[in-house]
Motif scaffolding. Structure first.
Motif, PDB file in Angstrom:
ATOM      1  N   GLU A   6      92.320   4.133  52.122  1.00 13.56           N
ATOM      2  CA  GLU A   6      92.296   5.153  51.516  1.00 13.56           C
ATOM      3  C   GLU A   6      91.579   4.352  50.198  1.00 13.56           C
ATOM      4  OE1 GLU A   6      97.334   5.160  51.003  1.00 13.56           O
ATOM      5  OE2 GLU A   6      96.142   3.491  50.684  1.00 13.56           O
ATOM      6  N   LEU A  61      88.917   8.075  49.619  1.00 13.26           N
ATOM      7  CA  LEU A  61      88.651   8.604  48.373  1.00 13.26           C
ATOM      8  C   LEU A  61      87.300   8.718  47.224  1.00 13.26           C
ATOM      9  CD1 LEU A  61      92.191   7.210  46.930  1.00 13.26           C
ATOM     10  CD2 LEU A  61      90.939   9.791  46.813  1.00 13.26           C
ATOM     11  N   LEU A  80      84.788  11.364  46.654  1.00 12.88           N
ATOM     12  CA  LEU A  80      83.492  11.329  45.504  1.00 12.88           C
ATOM     13  C   LEU A  80      82.022  11.342  45.732  1.00 12.88           C
ATOM     14  CD1 LEU A  80      83.068  11.425  42.140  1.00 12.88           C
ATOM     15  CD2 LEU A  80      83.188   8.844  41.921  1.00 12.88           C
ATOM     16  N   VAL A 126      85.494   5.519  33.493  1.00 13.52           N
ATOM     17  CA  VAL A 126      87.156   5.907  33.577  1.00 13.52           C
ATOM     18  C   VAL A 126      87.774   5.160  33.116  1.00 13.52           C
ATOM     19  CG1 VAL A 126      86.303   7.376  35.821  1.00 13.52           C
ATOM     20  CG2 VAL A 126      86.360   4.582  35.764  1.00 13.52           C
ATOM     21  N   LEU A 131      90.425   3.774  39.956  1.00 15.42           N
ATOM     22  CA  LEU A 131      89.341   4.875  39.885  1.00 15.42           C
ATOM     23  C   LEU A 131      87.864   3.864  39.130  1.00 15.42           C
ATOM     24  CD1 LEU A 131      90.550   8.062  38.094  1.00 15.42           C
ATOM     25  CD2 LEU A 131      90.558   8.025  40.344  1.00 15.42           C
ATOM     26  N   VAL A 140      87.016   3.642  43.042  1.00 17.24           N
ATOM     27  CA  VAL A 140      86.253   5.083  43.933  1.00 17.24           C
ATOM     28  C   VAL A 140      85.870   5.410  42.928  1.00 17.24           C
ATOM     29  CG1 VAL A 140      86.842   6.917  43.088  1.00 17.24           C
ATOM     30  CG2 VAL A 140      89.425   5.700  44.054  1.00 17.24           C
ATOM     31  N   THR A 170      87.135  11.316  34.472  1.00 13.53           N
ATOM     32  CA  THR A 170      88.666  12.098  34.497  1.00 13.53           C
ATOM     33  C   THR A 170      89.070  12.796  34.117  1.00 13.53           C
ATOM     34  OG1 THR A 170      89.915  10.389  32.979  1.00 13.53           O
ATOM     35  CG2 THR A 170      89.489   9.543  35.627  1.00 13.53           C
ATOM     36  N   GLU A 189      90.668  12.720  29.922  1.00 13.56           N
ATOM     37  CA  GLU A 189      90.552  11.514  29.192  1.00 13.56           C
ATOM     38  C   GLU A 189      89.764  11.656  27.379  1.00 13.56           C
ATOM     39  OE1 GLU A 189      87.605   9.349  30.907  1.00 13.56           O
ATOM     40  OE2 GLU A 189      86.136  10.204  30.711  1.00 13.56           O
ATOM     41  N   PRO A 246      85.009  14.938  38.676  1.00 12.28           N
ATOM     42  CA  PRO A 246      86.474  14.253  38.697  1.00 12.28           C
ATOM     43  C   PRO A 246      86.007  13.238  39.094  1.00 12.28           C
ATOM     44  CG  PRO A 246      86.846  16.380  38.684  1.00 12.28           C
ATOM     45  CD  PRO A 246      84.756  16.269  38.820  1.00 12.28           C
ATOM     46  N   ALA A 247      86.697  11.865  38.589  1.00 13.62           N
ATOM     47  CA  ALA A 247      86.825  10.784  39.947  1.00 13.62           C
ATOM     48  C   ALA A 247      88.095  10.937  40.293  1.00 13.62           C
ATOM     49  CB  ALA A 247      86.806   9.799  39.088  1.00 13.62           C
ATOM     50  N   ASP A 248      88.805  11.756  39.664  1.00  9.31           N
ATOM     51  CA  ASP A 248      90.412  11.813  40.509  1.00  9.31           C
ATOM     52  C   ASP A 248      90.441  13.268  41.286  1.00  9.31           C
ATOM     53  OD1 ASP A 248      90.071  13.613  37.899  1.00  9.31           O
ATOM     54  OD2 ASP A 248      92.090  12.646  36.966  1.00  9.31           O
ATOM     55  N   PRO A 276      92.178  16.325  42.975  1.00  8.67           N
ATOM     56  CA  PRO A 276      92.728  16.892  43.655  1.00  8.67           C
ATOM     57  C   PRO A 276      92.215  17.539  45.099  1.00  8.67           C
ATOM     58  CG  PRO A 276      92.714  18.170  41.938  1.00  8.67           C
ATOM     59  CD  PRO A 276      91.293  17.031  41.747  1.00  8.67           C
TER      60      PRO A 276
END
Length: 554
Positions: free
Chosen positions: A70, A74, A78, A97, A102, A105, A144, A147, A160-162, A164
């Motif tokens: 996982e 991810l 990125l 972050v 994260l 990541v 992120t 933030e 963005p590291a997150d 979607p």
């Protein structure tokens, strides 16, 4: 698996050159050459673990866990997003972050894209954060959505590291286009001129460090590390890159856990943590809580404690081992410019005669030289300037070629005629067994009433008093603008020494100019965000004999 340094000189495995030749002595003690693999960038080691054990847990945190597969997916997502923004070899990419999965990541995503990561903490003041971004030449920032903290400057784009949105390319890693000699990260240290210095570290020296750690202390899939240091403190490098490189997992403590010793101790006892890595002050904040957990569930997991970045209180190793009875305590040192750690000392029984934990010996492929002002090796027991050489050295200061030339000089002492030496600005001396003693900074001596005072010597004397648990000595400006010697004392449990008896204790062994002008009692020592002792936060002005509750955790 451990290997203990500092063996007595009667051991035939320790070189014993003629004492009359300091250069020969130091060459023998610096015979640390050992082969290691340095095949490409270090994140390839993680990718191999993701292939071998995809379902094993790579990262844990308060809210869950990520497997190696996982995390790899991810980070690939990125990395491709960064590639689309033009990231390639030697591209500096900022990371801002919050603590959690994260962090991993972001680090792996930047490296997989071929860039080098530049930590810029979310909690920094905006002016400082913008200065670091400008000094590093950062144009892309991994962050992120929504933030808090400082805003990115207009010229810096945020990725963005997150994110979607899945990317069909995330099942494979980009070809990074980087090698062992490419820059892996840039970490900033304080500069004497007020300008921060970005230390650029290559993948090769990380390969050497990780190989030494694994060979010496047997890191592997059975390990879980507890990460408590900020990304801007280079101890985090081993937590996030070194542990997963050999199949170990890492638990990333969040900000609430880092700031609350009870929460942090709960993680240490609840999770199967086998490895702790921090500055001594961070662990010392847990020490007052340990006594109530002797023999409790969870105390049998911790096998290894790495402490570095500052002086380790002489009482701390035994306080930790009294509860975590299977833990080996290792003190490490070096410089950010020498890739996290480059010397080590395994702490056994604490010698009452020690002023501090010995500095130890160099790790594999590192050389430590103690020299006089003419760069001649000093005899045993003679203090000198400390220089570091070998494969542990950083590339230099990012975008500061002149400073790099000043601090990284040609190696005239070691085995490689093309090598370099880093001027640490530290003082040290060799013992007869080749173990180094750290004597503070070159500028760590202060003048009190015209006489040079080694603050560590005053601290050592006071630690010998039965009523003192720990002490910090500082030179502070008095009302007349002169320097006054001030000591901050943490009393031993159940004790309340007086100012008079502490001053008399010092005066019995040291000259009068080394007797403290003021003795200030505190409940503990504050720490910086990196977990180091925060000397600037100690109260001053303060009345001698006064007691200050600083609200230090624990």
């Amino acid at each position: 698996m451990t290997t203990r340094p500092g063996r007595p000189s009667t051991d035939p495995a320790v070189p014993r050159p003629a004492a009359s030749d300091p250069a020969a002595q130091q060459r023998a003690w610096n015979a640390t050459a050992r082969a290691y693999a340095a095949d490409g960038p270090v994140h390839r080691l993680f990718e191999e673990q993701a292939r071998l054990r995809p379902h094993a847990v790579a990262v844990r945190w308060a809210g869950g866990a990520l497997s190696f597969a996982e995390l790899d997916r991810l980070a690939n997502r990125l990395a491709w997003a960064l590639r689309d923004q033009g990231v390639g070899p030697e591209t500096p990419v900022g990371i801002r972050v919050p603590r959690g999965p994260l962090l991993a990541v972001a680090v792996y995503g930047v490296l997989k894209a071929g860039g080098c990561y530049v930590p810029v903490e979310p909690a920094l003041p905006a002016e400082r954060a913008h200065t670091l971004l400008a000094e590093a030449g950062v144009r892309l920032l991994v962050g992120t959505a929504g933030e808090d903290g400082w805003p990115a400057p207009p010229q810096v784009r945020t990725v963005p590291a997150d994110a979607p949105v899945p990317d069909h390319r995330e099942l494979r890693s980009p070809e990074p286009g980087t090698g062992a000699d490419s820059t892996a990260y840039v970490v900033f240290t304080s500069g004497s001129t007020g300008r921060p210095n970005g230390v650029a570290v290559a993948h090769r020296s990380l390969h050497n460090l990780f190989a030494w750690c694994r060979r010496t202390h047997g890191f592997g899939p059975h390990d879980l590390g507890l990460s408590v240091t900020s990304l801007g403190f280079d101890l985090s490098v081993f937590d996030l890159l070194g542990l997963p490189a050999y199949g170990a997992g890492v638990y990333v403590a969040d900000d609430a856990q880092r700031c609350d010793p009870e929460l942090l101790l709960d993680v240490l006892l609840r999770e199967p943590v086998t490895y702790w890595n921090s500055a001594p002050t961070t662990l010392a904040h847990l020490a007052p809580l340990l006594g109530g957990h002797r023999g409790a569930a969870g105390t049998g997991h911790l096998r290894l404690v790495y402490l570095s970045g500052d002086y380790t209180p002489l009482t701390l190793p035994d306080e930790v081992r009294s509860v975590f009875t299977g833990a080996t305590i290792v003190s490490l040192g070096g410089a950010t410019e020498a890739t996290v750690w480059s010397n080590w000392f395994e702490v056994g029984a604490v010698d009452p005669a020690w002023r501090s934990i010995p500095y130890g010996r160099p790790i594999d492929n590192a050389q430590y030289w103690v020299v006089d002002e003419d760069l001649r090796p000093c005899p045993v027991g003679v203090p000198g300037d400390l220089l570091i050489g070998g494969d542990v050295l950083a590339l230099g200061y990012h975008r500061q070629p002149e400073l790099t030339r000043q601090r990284f000089v040609p190696d005239t002492l070691g085995p490689d005629p093309r090598g370099r030496l880093y001027r640490t600005g530290d003082r040290a001396s060799f013992g007869s067994d080749g173990v180094l003693t750290f004597l503070g900074r070159v500028d760590g001596q202060v003048k009190i009433r015209g006489a040079r005072v080694e603050l560590a010597e005053v601290e050592h004397r006071l630690r010998g008093h039965a009523g003192v648990k720990d002490v910090v000595a500082l030179a502070r400006p008095d009302r007349d603008g002169e320097r006054a010697l001030v000591v901050y004392v943490v009393p031993a449990p159940g004790c309340r020494p007086t100012v008079r008896e502490l001053r008399r204790h010092v005066a019995a062994a040291l000259p009068d100019y080394m007797v403290p002008a003021a003795v200030v009692f505190v409940d503990g020592f504050p720490a910086t965000a990196n977990g180091k002792l925060d000397r600037a936060a100690l109260p001053w002005p303060a009345r001698t004999g006064s007691t200050h509750v600083l609200g230090v955790p624990g």
